[in-house]
Design an enzyme around this catalytic site. Structure first.
Site, PDB file in Angstrom:
ATOM      1  CG  HIS A   1      -5.236  -9.142   3.185  1.00 48.50           C
ATOM      2  ND1 HIS A   1      -3.873  -9.165   3.057  1.00 48.50           N
ATOM      3  CD2 HIS A   1      -5.595 -10.413   2.877  1.00 48.50           C
ATOM      4  CE1 HIS A   1      -3.313 -10.332   2.482  1.00 48.50           C
ATOM      5  NE2 HIS A   1      -4.378 -10.991   2.445  1.00 48.50           N
TER       6      HIS A   1
ATOM      7  CG  HIS B   1       2.490 -13.706  -3.323  1.00 44.42           C
ATOM      8  ND1 HIS B   1       1.195 -13.960  -3.655  1.00 44.42           N
ATOM      9  CD2 HIS B   1       2.203 -12.695  -1.942  1.00 44.42           C
ATOM     10  CE1 HIS B   1       0.341 -13.320  -2.927  1.00 44.42           C
ATOM     11  NE2 HIS B   1       0.969 -12.687  -1.921  1.00 44.42           N
TER      12      HIS B   1
ATOM     13  CE  LYS C   1       4.489  -9.803   4.142  1.00 41.00           C
ATOM     14  NZ  LYS C   1       3.838 -11.005   4.703  1.00 41.00           N
TER      15      LYS C   1
ATOM     16  CE1 TYR D   1      -2.217 -12.082   0.177  1.00 43.32           C
ATOM     17  CE2 TYR D   1      -1.558 -14.378   0.639  1.00 43.32           C
ATOM     18  CZ  TYR D   1      -1.465 -13.152   0.917  1.00 43.32           C
ATOM     19  OH  TYR D   1      -0.583 -12.537   2.038  1.00 43.32           O
TER      20      TYR D   1
ATOM     21  NE  ARG E   1      -1.158  -8.897  -0.853  1.00 44.74           N
ATOM     22  CZ  ARG E   1      -0.133  -8.710  -1.509  1.00 44.74           C
ATOM     23  NH1 ARG E   1       0.054  -7.716  -2.214  1.00 44.74           N
ATOM     24  NH2 ARG E   1       1.009  -9.696  -1.664  1.00 44.74           N
TER      25      ARG E   1
ATOM     26  NE  ARG F   1       2.801  -8.128   1.202  1.00 48.30           N
ATOM     27  CZ  ARG F   1       3.912  -8.424   0.292  1.00 48.30           C
ATOM     28  NH1 ARG F   1       4.578  -7.390  -0.509  1.00 48.30           N
ATOM     29  NH2 ARG F   1       3.871  -9.693  -0.004  1.00 48.30           N
TER      30      ARG F   1
END
Length: 323
Positions: A271, A297, A205, A306, A274, A181
Site C-alpha cells: 500500500h 476509487h 474491487k 490516500y 500506492r 492494489r
C-alpha cells in the site's frame, strides 16, 4: 417481514419514522396482541449475518473483505442480547463505546466498525427485516489524520538495489508506477500486459475493470523477467521455484517486508507504493479526478485521504502566490 397482517405492517411502516428498534418491537407486540395476530418466527441473528455475507459475496467483495465483515459483525452480534430487529441506536452506541474504552482499537478502526455495522443494518432495511437502521443517527467517529510517509526517490533506488531477482524488481516497479492494489497485482495474467502501449487492465474491487499505466523501467524489468520464465502458467507473477505457483497477496507482502528490512530497515508494504504514487501525481499537478480514476476509487474523498501533498511544495507555493 415477520408479520401476517397487512394492517399491522402499514401501521408499523408509518411509525418507523418516529420510533427506534426497541420501541418498534414493543409496538409490534402490542398490535399483535390486540389484533390477535400470531408472530412468524424471527430469523436467527447468525443466519441473517450469513445471508448478508452471501449477498456481499455475490456483489463481488473479495474473500478478505468477507472475512473482515464476518469477524467484525460476529463480534458485534455476540455482544447483543436481543434479535437484530429489536436493536436500537442505544445498543449500537453502547457497543462502539465499549470497543473504544477497551483501548485495543484506534478511532480510525472504530469508525470502520461503525461503517460495517451501518452497512449490515442498511442491508437488513433493504431486505425488510427491519424498518429503519438504528445506525442512522450515529455520526462518523473523528480521528486525527496523521501524515503517512511515502517512499523517497533515494529510498526507491535502495529498494531496487535490494532486489535479488528480476521478478521482485518487476513487482516493485509495477506497484510504484501504476499504484495498483496488491490484490489486483496477483490477479494479473501475462495477456493483460500491453507492452507497446505500456498499460494493462486490472480487476479492482467489485470486479470493476480499469486501465492503468506503467513506466519504461517497469516495462524493461517485466520483459526481462518474462524472458527468463520456463513455465507455462498464465499468471504474470509466480514463485521462483518449481512448481511455479501464482503469487498470492501474503506472498507479496512477505517478500516486500524482507526487501524493506534489507534496504536500510525500511517498513515496506504494497500500500505504501500506492500512496506514494498518488501523492507524487497530485504533487506534480495531476488533476485529482484523474488520480481517482487511476486508483479506482468510487469516491474522490478516498483519493484525498490516500494522497498527502508534500509540505515543502506547499511552502514554495505559499511563497510564490502569497509571500
Amino acid at each position: 417481514m415477520f408479520y401476517e397482517s397487512a394492517a399491522v405492517r402499514e401501521v408499523e411502516r408509518e411509525m418507523s419514522a418516529f420510533l427506534d428498534g426497541s420501541q418498534m418491537k414493543r409496538l409490534h407486540e402490542c398490535l399483535s396482541r390486540v389484533m390477535g395476530i400470531k408472530d412468524l418466527e424471527s430469523p436467527d441473528n447468525k443466519a441473517l449475518l450469513q445471508d448478508f455475507l452471501n449477498a456481499k459475496t455475490v456483489e463481488g467483495c473479495s474473500p478478505r473483505t468477507i472475512q473482515y465483515y464476518s469477524i467484525t459483525l460476529g463480534h458485534f452480534i455476540g455482544f447483543l442480547n436481543a434479535p437484530l430487529h429489536a436493536v436500537g441506536t442505544a445498543e449500537v452506541r453502547n457497543y462502539l463505546a465499549s470497543r473504544g474504552e477497551s483501548g485495543t482499537v484506534s478511532n480510525v478502526t472504530l469508525d470502520n466498525i461503525r461503517r460495517i455495522i451501518s452497512s449490515f443494518f442498511s442491508w437488513l432495511e433493504e431486505e425488510e427485516v427491519i424498518y429503519k437502521s438504528p445506525v442512522r443517527r450515529i455520526k462518523k467517529i473523528r480521528s486525527v489524520m496523521a501524515v503517512k510517509p511515502v517512499i523517497s526517490d533515494e529510498e526507491m533506488e535502495v529498494i531496487r538495489d535490494s532486489c535479488e531477482n528480476l521478478r521482485d524488481r518487476a513487482v516493485i516497479d509495477l506497484l510504484a508506477s501504476t499504484g495498483m492494489r496488491v490484490g489486483e497485482l496477483v490477479r494479473l495474467k501475462r495477456e493483460d500486459i500491453d507492452f507497446e502501449k505500456r498499460e494493462c487492465v486490472v480487476h479492482g474491487k467489485g470486479n470493476k475493470q480499469r486501465r492503468v499505466y506503467f513506466d519504461a523501467k517497469a516495462k524493461i524489468h517485466l520483459q526481462n523477467y518474462l524472458k527468463l520464465r520456463s513455465d507455462q502458467d498464465p499468471s504474470l507473477f509466480v514463485s521462483l521455484k518449481a512448481p511455479f505457483r501464482p503469487l498470492n497477496i501474503s506472498g507479496v507482502e512477505s517478500r516486500l517486508r524482507e526487501i524493506g528490512r534489507e534496504a536500510a530497515g525500511l517498513r515496506l508494504h504494497p500500500h505504501k507504493f500506492r500512496r506514494t504514487m498518488a501523492t507524487r501525481a497530485i504533487d506534480k499537478g495531476m488533476p485529482i479526478e484523474q488520480v481517482q480514476v487511476l486508483l479506482g476509487h468510487s469516491k474522490i474523498d478516498t483519493t484525498l485521504c490516500y494522497a498527502m501533498v508534500d509540505q515543502q511544495n506547499v511552502k514554495r507555493s505559499h511563497s510564490k502566490y502569497i509571500g
